[in-house]
Design a protein around this motif. Structure first.
Motif, PDB file in Angstrom:
ATOM      1  N   SER A  74       0.857  -1.182   0.000  1.00  0.00           N
ATOM      2  CA  SER A  74       0.000   0.000   0.000  1.00  0.00           C
ATOM      3  C   SER A  74       0.896   1.236   0.000  1.00  0.00           C
ATOM      4  N   CYS A  75       0.343   2.337  -0.425  1.00  0.00           N
ATOM      5  CA  CYS A  75       1.138   3.560  -0.584  1.00  0.00           C
ATOM      6  C   CYS A  75       1.528   4.221   0.738  1.00  0.00           C
ATOM      7  N   ASN A  76       1.112   3.628   1.871  1.00  0.00           N
ATOM      8  CA  ASN A  76       1.543   4.181   3.153  1.00  0.00           C
ATOM      9  C   ASN A  76       2.712   3.393   3.751  1.00  0.00           C
ATOM     10  N   GLN A  77       3.235   2.446   3.005  1.00  0.00           N
ATOM     11  CA  GLN A  77       4.364   1.654   3.481  1.00  0.00           C
ATOM     12  C   GLN A  77       5.685   2.225   2.961  1.00  0.00           C
ATOM     13  N   PHE A  78       6.764   1.833   3.575  1.00  0.00           N
ATOM     14  CA  PHE A  78       8.128   2.159   3.137  1.00  0.00           C
ATOM     15  C   PHE A  78       8.347   3.657   2.944  1.00  0.00           C
ATOM     16  N   ASP A  79       7.766   4.447   3.816  1.00  0.00           N
ATOM     17  CA  ASP A  79       7.945   5.905   3.801  1.00  0.00           C
ATOM     18  C   ASP A  79       7.422   6.571   2.534  1.00  0.00           C
ATOM     19  N   LEU A  80       6.428   5.956   1.889  1.00  0.00           N
ATOM     20  CA  LEU A  80       5.834   6.587   0.698  1.00  0.00           C
ATOM     21  C   LEU A  80       4.864   7.694   1.077  1.00  0.00           C
ATOM     22  N   GLY A  81       4.265   7.589   2.267  1.00  0.00           N
ATOM     23  CA  GLY A  81       3.403   8.650   2.765  1.00  0.00           C
ATOM     24  C   GLY A  81       2.050   8.762   2.095  1.00  0.00           C
ATOM     25  N   GLY A  82       1.623   7.742   1.381  1.00  0.00           N
ATOM     26  CA  GLY A  82       0.313   7.763   0.733  1.00  0.00           C
ATOM     27  C   GLY A  82      -0.729   7.072   1.584  1.00  0.00           C
ATOM     28  N   SER A  83      -1.827   6.731   0.965  1.00  0.00           N
ATOM     29  CA  SER A  83      -2.958   6.113   1.648  1.00  0.00           C
ATOM     30  C   SER A  83      -2.816   4.592   1.702  1.00  0.00           C
ATOM     31  N   ASP A  84      -3.387   4.007   2.743  1.00  0.00           N
ATOM     32  CA  ASP A  84      -3.385   2.548   2.826  1.00  0.00           C
ATOM     33  C   ASP A  84      -4.420   1.943   1.875  1.00  0.00           C
ATOM     34  N   ARG A  85      -5.225   2.782   1.233  1.00  0.00           N
ATOM     35  CA  ARG A  85      -6.223   2.311   0.274  1.00  0.00           C
ATOM     36  C   ARG A  85      -5.701   2.304  -1.168  1.00  0.00           C
ATOM     37  N   GLN A  86      -4.555   2.906  -1.377  1.00  0.00           N
ATOM     38  CA  GLN A  86      -3.970   2.940  -2.715  1.00  0.00           C
ATOM     39  C   GLN A  86      -2.802   1.970  -2.770  1.00  0.00           C
ATOM     40  N   LEU A  87      -2.683   1.254  -3.874  1.00  0.00           N
ATOM     41  CA  LEU A  87      -1.689   0.192  -3.993  1.00  0.00           C
ATOM     42  C   LEU A  87      -0.514   0.586  -4.877  1.00  0.00           C
ATOM     43  N   ALA A  88       0.572  -0.131  -4.666  1.00  0.00           N
ATOM     44  CA  ALA A  88       1.790   0.068  -5.448  1.00  0.00           C
ATOM     45  C   ALA A  88       2.502  -1.271  -5.574  1.00  0.00           C
ATOM     46  N   THR A  89       3.347  -1.364  -6.580  1.00  0.00           N
ATOM     47  CA  THR A  89       4.195  -2.535  -6.743  1.00  0.00           C
ATOM     48  C   THR A  89       5.607  -2.128  -6.378  1.00  0.00           C
ATOM     49  N   LEU A  90       6.198  -2.880  -5.477  1.00  0.00           N
ATOM     50  CA  LEU A  90       7.559  -2.625  -5.025  1.00  0.00           C
ATOM     51  C   LEU A  90       8.466  -3.709  -5.596  1.00  0.00           C
ATOM     52  N   PHE A  91       9.527  -3.273  -6.253  1.00  0.00           N
ATOM     53  CA  PHE A  91      10.557  -4.185  -6.739  1.00  0.00           C
ATOM     54  C   PHE A  91      11.763  -3.971  -5.844  1.00  0.00           C
ATOM     55  N   ARG A  92      12.242  -5.044  -5.230  1.00  0.00           N
ATOM     56  CA  ARG A  92      13.367  -4.941  -4.299  1.00  0.00           C
ATOM     57  C   ARG A  92      14.204  -6.204  -4.392  1.00  0.00           C
ATOM     58  N   GLY A  93      15.318  -6.191  -3.690  1.00  0.00           N
ATOM     59  CA  GLY A  93      16.145  -7.381  -3.592  1.00  0.00           C
ATOM     60  C   GLY A  93      15.462  -8.417  -2.727  1.00  0.00           C
ATOM     61  N   PRO A  94      16.078  -9.577  -2.564  1.00  0.00           N
ATOM     62  CA  PRO A  94      15.439 -10.666  -1.817  1.00  0.00           C
ATOM     63  C   PRO A  94      15.250 -10.387  -0.328  1.00  0.00           C
ATOM     64  N   SER A  95      16.018  -9.475   0.233  1.00  0.00           N
ATOM     65  CA  SER A  95      15.876  -9.139   1.647  1.00  0.00           C
ATOM     66  C   SER A  95      14.681  -8.198   1.832  1.00  0.00           C
ATOM     67  N   GLU A  96      13.852  -8.466   2.832  1.00  0.00           N
ATOM     68  CA  GLU A  96      12.674  -7.626   3.066  1.00  0.00           C
ATOM     69  C   GLU A  96      13.034  -6.187   3.393  1.00  0.00           C
ATOM     70  N   ASP A  97      14.186  -5.975   3.985  1.00  0.00           N
ATOM     71  CA  ASP A  97      14.599  -4.609   4.328  1.00  0.00           C
ATOM     72  C   ASP A  97      15.619  -4.056   3.324  1.00  0.00           C
ATOM     73  N   ALA A  98      15.532  -4.500   2.092  1.00  0.00           N
ATOM     74  CA  ALA A  98      16.463  -4.043   1.051  1.00  0.00           C
ATOM     75  C   ALA A  98      16.397  -2.527   0.921  1.00  0.00           C
ATOM     76  N   SER A  99      17.555  -1.896   0.846  1.00  0.00           N
ATOM     77  CA  SER A  99      17.597  -0.443   0.734  1.00  0.00           C
ATOM     78  C   SER A  99      17.470   0.020  -0.710  1.00  0.00           C
ATOM     79  N   VAL A 100      17.671  -0.877  -1.655  1.00  0.00           N
ATOM     80  CA  VAL A 100      17.521  -0.547  -3.064  1.00  0.00           C
ATOM     81  C   VAL A 100      16.155  -1.039  -3.517  1.00  0.00           C
ATOM     82  N   ALA A 101      15.373  -0.139  -4.111  1.00  0.00           N
ATOM     83  CA  ALA A 101      14.023  -0.519  -4.520  1.00  0.00           C
ATOM     84  C   ALA A 101      13.504   0.427  -5.590  1.00  0.00           C
ATOM     85  N   ILE A 102      12.544  -0.070  -6.349  1.00  0.00           N
ATOM     86  CA  ILE A 102      11.785   0.734  -7.302  1.00  0.00           C
ATOM     87  C   ILE A 102      10.322   0.528  -6.962  1.00  0.00           C
ATOM     88  N   CYS A 103       9.564   1.600  -6.973  1.00  0.00           N
ATOM     89  CA  CYS A 103       8.149   1.519  -6.642  1.00  0.00           C
ATOM     90  C   CYS A 103       7.339   2.175  -7.755  1.00  0.00           C
TER      91      CYS A 103
END
Length: 138
Positions: A74-103
């Motif tokens: 959701s757009c309120n995760q990972f410091d995106l600051g959006g709504s929990d009702r709006q969705l996004a696709t996150l591309f990241r490395g295999p680690s859940e806390d990967a610092s490199v990502a595309i959203c």
């Protein structure tokens, strides 16, 4: 034990090759981001996905590992600051806390981070106005 000049040269060559390979990967990711930012939302998502698959194949051909995970958030995760009702696709490395990502959000916002705050390539209004983020808008 002294390292011979030939060994030093070989080590240097390997380091240069590794550095060039990393630069190539960064350039391929930047090209994908610049290309995708002008596309409609669904096409933007497909472009990023396809380019990451192409990068993965490129790495495979060079016997290197490039693994990415595609995750619906959701757009309120990972410091995106959006709504929990709006969705996004996150591309990241295999680690859940990967610092490199595309959203890519459903509305078409496009962001990238590489061990730093998000870099915004396009904001369609479904993410926060980032006071500290870099904007790479056309």
């Amino acid at each position: 034990m002294k390292i011979t000049t030939a060994v030093q040269t070989e080590i240097s060559d390997l380091q240069n090759a590794r550095s060039q390979f990393k630069q190539t990967l960064r350039r391929k990711i930047q090209i994908a981001l610049w290309t995708a930012q002008t596309l409609p939302a669904e096409a933007c998502l497909c472009e990023i996905r396809n380019q990451l698959i192409a990068i993965q194949n490129y790495c495979d051909r060079h016997q290197k590992k490039f693994i990415f995970v595609e995750e619906l958030i959701s757009c309120n995760q990972f410091d995106l600051g959006g709504s929990d009702r709006q969705l996004a696709t996150l591309f990241r490395g295999p680690s859940e806390d990967a610092s490199v990502a595309i959203c890519v959000t459903e509305k078409g916002s496009l962001l990238h981070r590489n061990s730093c705050p998000w870099i915004v390539y396009r904001n369609t209004g479904d993410i926060a106005r980032f006071p500290t983020a870099t904007f790479c808008l056309l």
